[in-house]
Each structure stands twice: as C-alpha cells, then as structure tokens.
Scaffold this active site. Structure first.
Site, PDB file in Angstrom:
ATOM      1  N   ARG A   1     -41.068  57.246 -34.295  1.00 46.97           N
ATOM      2  CA  ARG A   1     -42.122  57.299 -35.328  1.00 46.97           C
ATOM      3  C   ARG A   1     -42.199  55.918 -35.946  1.00 46.97           C
ATOM      4  NH1 ARG A   1     -43.320  61.770 -39.967  1.00 46.97           N
ATOM      5  NH2 ARG A   1     -44.001  62.813 -38.053  1.00 46.97           N
TER       6      ARG A   1
ATOM      7  N   HIS B   1     -50.855  61.270 -33.348  1.00 39.48           N
ATOM      8  CA  HIS B   1     -49.756  62.213 -33.595  1.00 39.48           C
ATOM      9  C   HIS B   1     -49.859  63.308 -32.512  1.00 39.48           C
ATOM     10  CE1 HIS B   1     -46.536  64.069 -35.558  1.00 39.48           C
ATOM     11  NE2 HIS B   1     -47.064  64.447 -36.695  1.00 39.48           N
TER      12      HIS B   1
ATOM     13  N   GLN C   1     -48.045  66.771 -32.643  1.00 41.01           N
ATOM     14  CA  GLN C   1     -48.679  67.639 -33.638  1.00 41.01           C
ATOM     15  C   GLN C   1     -49.896  68.353 -33.028  1.00 41.01           C
ATOM     16  OE1 GLN C   1     -47.902  68.047 -37.207  1.00 41.01           O
ATOM     17  NE2 GLN C   1     -49.279  69.734 -36.785  1.00 41.01           N
TER      18      GLN C   1
ATOM     19  N   ASP D   1     -55.708  67.171 -43.695  1.00 36.49           N
ATOM     20  CA  ASP D   1     -54.474  66.388 -43.765  1.00 36.49           C
ATOM     21  C   ASP D   1     -54.589  65.506 -45.011  1.00 36.49           C
ATOM     22  OD1 ASP D   1     -52.153  64.913 -43.181  1.00 36.49           O
ATOM     23  OD2 ASP D   1     -53.110  63.661 -41.653  1.00 36.49           O
TER      24      ASP D   1
ATOM     25  N   CYS E   1     -51.313  69.923 -41.109  1.00 32.79           N
ATOM     26  CA  CYS E   1     -50.093  69.477 -40.419  1.00 32.79           C
ATOM     27  C   CYS E   1     -48.897  69.397 -41.359  1.00 32.79           C
ATOM     28  CB  CYS E   1     -50.338  68.135 -39.738  1.00 32.79           C
ATOM     29  SG  CYS E   1     -50.875  66.858 -40.880  1.00 32.79           S
TER      30      CYS E   1
ATOM     31  N   ARG F   1     -44.331  73.585 -33.899  1.00 35.57           N
ATOM     32  CA  ARG F   1     -43.841  72.238 -33.578  1.00 35.57           C
ATOM     33  C   ARG F   1     -42.552  72.331 -32.758  1.00 35.57           C
ATOM     34  NH1 ARG F   1     -45.101  67.857 -36.589  1.00 35.57           N
ATOM     35  NH2 ARG F   1     -44.262  66.865 -34.737  1.00 35.57           N
TER      36      ARG F   1
END
Ligand code: CP
Ligand code: NVA
Length: 308
Positions: free
Chosen positions: A106, A133, A136, A227, A267, A295
């Site tokens: 990340r 992402h 996700q 988000d 998310c 996830r």
C-alpha cells in the site's frame, strides 16, 4: 473443489491485470472459501505486507486470509524497517523476494508499486495506491454478485470523488459488463486516462458515465457506492473538498431516487455526516459489513490463485 488457475499476470497491480474469466474464477473461489467448501493449505508460504499508509481492513483481511490458508504474514512497518529510512525499492524488492512468497504493497504512487513489481521475483499485490484499489473492487463485486446473482443490466453509481476506489470500480465494472456511473462535483472527475481505457474496454457499450448531478446519476441505479471525499494523503485539501462536495452526501432523499431494491456500499472507513448520513449507513439497504467481510474471502481466493 475449484482448482486454482494460472493467472496470466503474475502480479495484481491493477484491476486490468485480470481477464473476465479470471475475475469470475476468483469470485467463485471466494464464495467457496466463504461457504467453507475449500480446504487449501499454503503451509510455509509467507506474505510480506508493506503499508506506507494506514489500514485496518486490508491489513487484517490479508493476515487472517493467510492464516486460514496455513501460511504466515510479516508486517513490514516502514517506520521500523529500513524502508522508512529511504532504502530504495529496487533493493528492498530483491531482498524480500528471497524471504517471502508474495508481497502486498500500500503506497502513494502507482509507479512505486510498479517498481516493486519490476524488481521482485515473487507476485506483488496492490493493497491500494493513489490510482487504484483493485482488491477492494473484487470484494465489492462479490457483494453485488451475492445480492443480484449475476451482473446483467446492473447500474452501479459511485457518488463522490473520482479517486482510486472509483477508478478500480470503473475498470472492474467494464470487464464484468456493469454500467458504472460516477457522480462528482465539477473538477473531481476520475483521471481521463482511466476513463479512456475503460471506454476502450467497454467496446461501444457505454459502460461509463460521468455526472455532476447526483440525482440524475442515481436514477434507476441498483448499487449506490460512496467513499471519503479526501483520501489518505489529501488531508490538507479536506477543508476545500468538504465545501466543494456540498450536495454529494448519500442521504435518504438521494437513495429514494434509486431502484427500490438498491443496496448501499462503502469501502470504509466512513465519515458519517460527510459522504454518507448515519441513517443510510445503518439502513437495511446497507451491505457495508458484508462487503468488509468479503475482503477476507477475496484475499484468500487471490492468494490461492497466485501461490498454489
Ligand atoms: N477499505 C479499506 O481498504 O480499508 P482499510 O484502509 O482499513 O484497509
Ligand atoms: N479513497 C480512500 C480509500 C480508503 C480505503 C483512500 O485512498 O484513502
């Protein structure tokens, strides 16, 4: 039992690294893991986690996924490893390739992630960058599949910033044939390069639509997604963005304009009262915690297919 397939790309840096077949296979594998129909052992396999930004879900879901598969993880905190002191990616990647079997990264720039992939001899997974992402998006489409069984004639509307999460939803949506609408204030549209790529993938099906009016966008939608307005690394822009995104809060009035069976996704982490109201977040249309759980099932499916 679902056997793993050899993924064409050794890395998962972008949603576009997977083909439609591979996405379908990963979603089915994740469901098998979720239903406990798959007992796979990746004993002695080690996943290295390099997180230059904070994380709860991505970090923990990878750790638990690996532990369920019989493997282990090493959390490489940049502050206590040499990464934070500036050891270059080219060297870090070559060293970690000799210890680990896969790494998840990340970080901020997609080009840094690509640099890890360039110098690693093991698979590299995008655990979020400023651009994408993709793990996700897989969990999001798994949640959608569980609700609607297939992706035919579905419209997903993302209300918010044209950010990393929006980019991966557009790309994954285009591969799966889902119409993705982005509703954002003027000036916050997704990266034009991503829009162009997605348009090419859509092959004339018009699967990506950009709106500056959330009411117009949401009409007839089956999935409503939002988000944070300011992503990690944009803390200094949050005051301005809070003003610019006025009118883009996912509230019950906006939700009432969507299809009446529409589900709500986020998310996480969420800022109630900004991008989403508390009542929408907690409503019975929300599938936000199913999405968060997914996830972990997706990480298991990804690791299984990348490592087995
Ligand atoms: N959705 C998500 O990636 O959450 P984390 O930042 O907690 O990993
Ligand atoms: N767009 C958000 C997603 C967090 C999971 C960010 O990048 O901070």
């Amino acid at each position: 039992m679902l056997n793993p397939i050899k993924l064409v790309n050794n890395n998962f840096l972008s949603s576009l690294d997977l083909s439609l077949n591979e996405i379908d296979h990963i979603l089915l594998t994740a469901l098998e893991f979720k239903n406990r129909n798959l007992n796979v052992q990746l004993k002695d396999k080690v996943l290295g986690l390099i997180f230059d930004k904070s994380s709860t879900r991505t970090r923990v879901s990878f750790q638990v996924a690996m532990s369920r598969l019989g493997g282990t993880t090493i959390d490489l905190n940049p502050n206590t490893s040499q990464i934070g002191r500036g050891e270059i990616i080219k060297d870090t990647a070559r060293v970690l390739s000799r210890y680990c079997d896969v790494i998840a990264v990340r970080t901020f720039n997609q080009s840094d992630l690509e640099e890890y992939a360039k110098w690693s001899s093991i698979p590299v997974i995008n655990a979020l960058t400023d651009m994408e992402h993709p793990c996700q998006a897989l969990a999001d489409f798994l949640t959608i599949k569980e609700e609607f069984i297939d992706f035919k004639n579905l419209i997903l509307t993302f209300v918010g910033d044209g950010n990393n999460v929006a980019n991966s939803l557009m790309m994954c949506g285009a591969l799966l044939g889902v119409e993705v609408r982005i509703a954002c204030p003027k000036g916050y549209e997704p990266n034009p390069m991503v829009i162009n790529k997605v348009k090419q993938l859509s092959k004339g099906r018009n699967l990506i639509k950009i709106f500056n009016d959330p009411y117009e966008a949401i009409s007839g939608s089956n999935v409503l997604y939002t988000d944070v307005w300011s992503s990690m690394g944009e803390e200094n822009k949050s005051e301005k963005k809070d003003k610019d995104f006025n009118g883009f809060t996912l509230d019950s009035n906006l939700v009432s304009k969507a299809n009446n069976r529409a589900i709500i996704l986020h998310c996480l982490p969420a800022y109630r009262g900004k991008e989403i109201t508390n009542d929408v977040f907690e409503s019975n249309q929300s599938r936000i915690f199913e999405q968060a759980e997914n996830r972990m099932h997706i990480q298991q499916a990804l690791l299984y297919n990348l490592l087995y």
